[in-house]
Each structure stands twice: as structure tokens, then as C-alpha cells.
Scaffold this motif. Sequence first.
Motif, PDB file in Angstrom:
ATOM      1  N   GLN A  26       0.957  -1.269  -0.074  1.00  0.00           N
ATOM      2  CA  GLN A  26      -0.145  -0.042   0.113  1.00  0.00           C
ATOM      3  C   GLN A  26       1.076   1.189  -0.083  1.00  0.00           C
ATOM      4  O   GLN A  26       2.017   1.074   0.521  1.00  0.00           O
ATOM      5  CB  GLN A  26      -1.013  -0.028   1.343  1.00  0.00           C
ATOM      6  CG  GLN A  26      -1.885  -0.836   1.427  1.00  0.00           C
ATOM      7  CD  GLN A  26      -2.702  -0.858   2.719  1.00  0.00           C
ATOM      8  OE1 GLN A  26      -2.047  -0.765   3.695  1.00  0.00           O
ATOM      9  NE2 GLN A  26      -3.988  -1.130   2.639  1.00  0.00           N
ATOM     10  N   GLN A  29      -0.262   6.760   2.346  1.00  0.00           N
ATOM     11  CA  GLN A  29      -1.584   7.148   2.629  1.00  0.00           C
ATOM     12  C   GLN A  29      -2.631   6.057   2.727  1.00  0.00           C
ATOM     13  O   GLN A  29      -3.608   6.209   3.664  1.00  0.00           O
ATOM     14  CB  GLN A  29      -2.093   8.287   1.458  1.00  0.00           C
ATOM     15  CG  GLN A  29      -3.365   8.667   1.553  1.00  0.00           C
ATOM     16  CD  GLN A  29      -3.746   9.751   0.618  1.00  0.00           C
ATOM     17  OE1 GLN A  29      -2.932  10.592  -0.166  1.00  0.00           O
ATOM     18  NE2 GLN A  29      -4.995  10.041   0.204  1.00  0.00           N
ATOM     19  N   GLU A  30      -2.702   5.092   1.809  1.00  0.00           N
ATOM     20  CA  GLU A  30      -3.520   4.062   1.895  1.00  0.00           C
ATOM     21  C   GLU A  30      -3.344   3.333   3.197  1.00  0.00           C
ATOM     22  O   GLU A  30      -4.458   2.747   3.756  1.00  0.00           O
ATOM     23  CB  GLU A  30      -3.445   3.155   0.867  1.00  0.00           C
ATOM     24  CG  GLU A  30      -3.708   3.548  -0.427  1.00  0.00           C
ATOM     25  CD  GLU A  30      -3.372   2.588  -1.654  1.00  0.00           C
ATOM     26  OE1 GLU A  30      -4.260   2.626  -2.716  1.00  0.00           O
ATOM     27  OE2 GLU A  30      -2.097   2.073  -1.638  1.00  0.00           O
ATOM     28  N   TYR A  31      -2.223   3.035   3.600  1.00  0.00           N
ATOM     29  CA  TYR A  31      -1.989   2.281   4.897  1.00  0.00           C
ATOM     30  C   TYR A  31      -2.476   3.240   6.089  1.00  0.00           C
ATOM     31  O   TYR A  31      -3.390   2.525   7.140  1.00  0.00           O
ATOM     32  CB  TYR A  31      -0.438   1.970   5.089  1.00  0.00           C
ATOM     33  CG  TYR A  31      -0.003   1.465   6.220  1.00  0.00           C
ATOM     34  CD1 TYR A  31      -0.288   0.151   6.305  1.00  0.00           C
ATOM     35  CD2 TYR A  31       0.395   2.109   7.500  1.00  0.00           C
ATOM     36  CE1 TYR A  31       0.168  -0.698   7.493  1.00  0.00           C
ATOM     37  CE2 TYR A  31       0.749   1.575   8.550  1.00  0.00           C
ATOM     38  CZ  TYR A  31       0.780   0.127   8.610  1.00  0.00           C
ATOM     39  OH  TYR A  31       0.846  -0.347   9.878  1.00  0.00           O
ATOM     40  N   SER A  34      -6.305   3.177   6.297  1.00  0.00           N
ATOM     41  CA  SER A  34      -7.051   1.858   6.564  1.00  0.00           C
ATOM     42  C   SER A  34      -6.676   1.640   7.940  1.00  0.00           C
ATOM     43  O   SER A  34      -7.550   1.485   8.924  1.00  0.00           O
ATOM     44  CB  SER A  34      -6.176   0.756   5.931  1.00  0.00           C
ATOM     45  OG  SER A  34      -5.026   0.622   6.316  1.00  0.00           O
TER      46      SER A  34
END
Length: 76
Positions: A26, A29-31, A34
Amino acid sequence: MPNIQIKDVPEATHAVLRQRAAAAHQSLQEYLLSRLVREAAQPTVDEVLDRAAGRAGGSLPLAGAVNALRAERARR
């Protein structure tokens, strides 16, 4: 959708988070998104207790419930 910006993140913390994001395949930012979504979905102990206190139901005080449970366990 709202944005969040965090300033002055220690370099060591940033490095660890980037490594974890990469390991999860990821972007950073995605990590982090989440992780924030997971955090917000999990109620705190205070929130759970507030909800429980607001429910209608039995009139047995906590001490009485504990005593009843102990007595039931002692009978076994």
C-alpha cells in the motif's frame, strides 16, 4: 471528503510507517487511512460503558451482580 494533515512526524516513525505500508503493498496514505478507519470503528471502553449505562433493563447494581455470579460459581 475531509483531509487530515499531520506535521512534525519523527523521522524514525515515518520510516517505520513507510516500511509497514510497503510490506502491505500500500501507499503510505492508503496504509494510514486503513489504520484510521479501523481505529475509528473500534469503540473505546468509555464509549461501550456509556452505551451500556444508557440501556434500560435490570435494576441489579454491579456489586449485586458480582455477588450473584460468585455465589453461582461457588455452588458448582
